[in-house]
Design an enzyme around this catalytic site. Sequence first.
Site, PDB file in Angstrom:
ATOM      1  CB  SER A 145      -0.611  -0.078   0.954  1.00 32.32           C
ATOM      2  OG  SER A 145      -2.062   0.958   0.822  1.00 32.32           O
ATOM      3  CG  ASP A 242      -6.448  -2.239  -4.365  1.00 33.28           C
ATOM      4  OD1 ASP A 242      -6.126  -1.149  -4.345  1.00 33.28           O
ATOM      5  OD2 ASP A 242      -5.279  -3.045  -3.981  1.00 33.28           O
ATOM      6  CG  HIS A 272      -5.832  -1.344  -0.278  1.00 31.88           C
ATOM      7  ND1 HIS A 272      -5.234  -1.735  -1.486  1.00 31.88           N
ATOM      8  CD2 HIS A 272      -5.740  -0.837   0.720  1.00 31.88           C
ATOM      9  CE1 HIS A 272      -4.565  -0.909  -0.826  1.00 31.88           C
ATOM     10  NE2 HIS A 272      -4.196  -0.258   0.369  1.00 31.88           N
TER      11      HIS A 272
END
Length: 300
Positions: A145, A242, A272
Site C-alpha cells: 500500500s 483495488d 485492497h
Amino acid sequence: MVVDDFHPDLRGVARWLPRGAINRRTLKPIRWLSGLQAKMPAKSVEVKSVAAVSVRLHRPPGSENTMPAMLWIHGGGYVMGTAGQDDAVCRHFAQELGIIVAAVEYRLAPEQPFPVPLDDCYDALVWLAHQPDVDPTRIAVGGASAGGGLAAALALLAHERGEVQLAFQLLAYPMLDDRTANRIDVDERHFRLWNTKANRFGWQSYLGHPPGWAGVSGLAAPSRYDDLSGLPPAWIGVGTLDLFHDEDVAYAQRLSAAGVKCNLDVVKGAFHGFDLIRPKAGVAEAFRSAQVAALSAALG
C-alpha cells in the site's frame, strides 16, 4: 477500472469490511489501536535506532554468514500504521528466504509530510547496506500500500543518489499516483478498506497540497516520475477490486517499456489488503508465495 465479483475466498469477509475507514475523525483512534499492536512483545525481533527513527530486525534462525536483506515499509496511507504491524509478514520472509528483513518505523503525515517519510526510509536503507552481516549487492526494498509507494519512491531515490545499488523492488498494491484521488469514473461498490475519500485524505496529508497539484514531485508520487529506466527489477501485485489497480498496472507497463524487468501479478476479485485480512485463505497464500518466489529469484 475492472469490476469483478469478490474472489470466492474473500466473499464472506467482504460483507462486513468498510469501503474506507480513515479520515480526520478516525485517524487518532486508529493510530491508538495500531500503537497498542506495536507495543506487543514479539519473538526474535531486535529494535535498532537509525537516525531519527528505528527499525525492527528479523533474522532467519541460525544465521551466521553474510546474507541478502530487504528493507520493508509498512502501509497505512502515509498517515497511520507501524513497523510492528507487519512482524508476521517480515518473519515469514526471513524464515522462508533466509534473509534479514528490516522494517522501518518512518514518521507519518500529516505531522511529517513528504519528504520526511521517504528520507527516513532512505536513512534506514543506507544503514542496512552497511551492516556487517548484509551483502550490499543483494538488497531489496518492499512494502504494501503506502509502503509499496514508499518502496517505489525509495528505488527511484537510491537510483538518483547511487549510494546503494538495489537488487529488487517488491510492491504489493502500491499507492503510487495522487491523481487517482481525483477520478470520478470509478465504481466503488466493491472497494474495501480504502476508497477514493480515504485516498484523498492520505494524499493531501502526505503532499501538503491537494492531490493532482501540478507541482507534485515524482519522488512523492512515483507514477509522476519521468524516466523509469535503470531501476532494479520489480514485482507488482494488485487485486482487480483495488482502487490502485489501474495505477499499478500502468506503472508496471511503464517499467517494462523503460527496459526494467517487471512481473505483474493481478489477482481477480481481490480487494485492497486482502492478504492481511484473510492471511490463511488460499488466494492470500498464493499471493505471498508469488512474492517469495520473486524475491528468491532476485536475491539468490
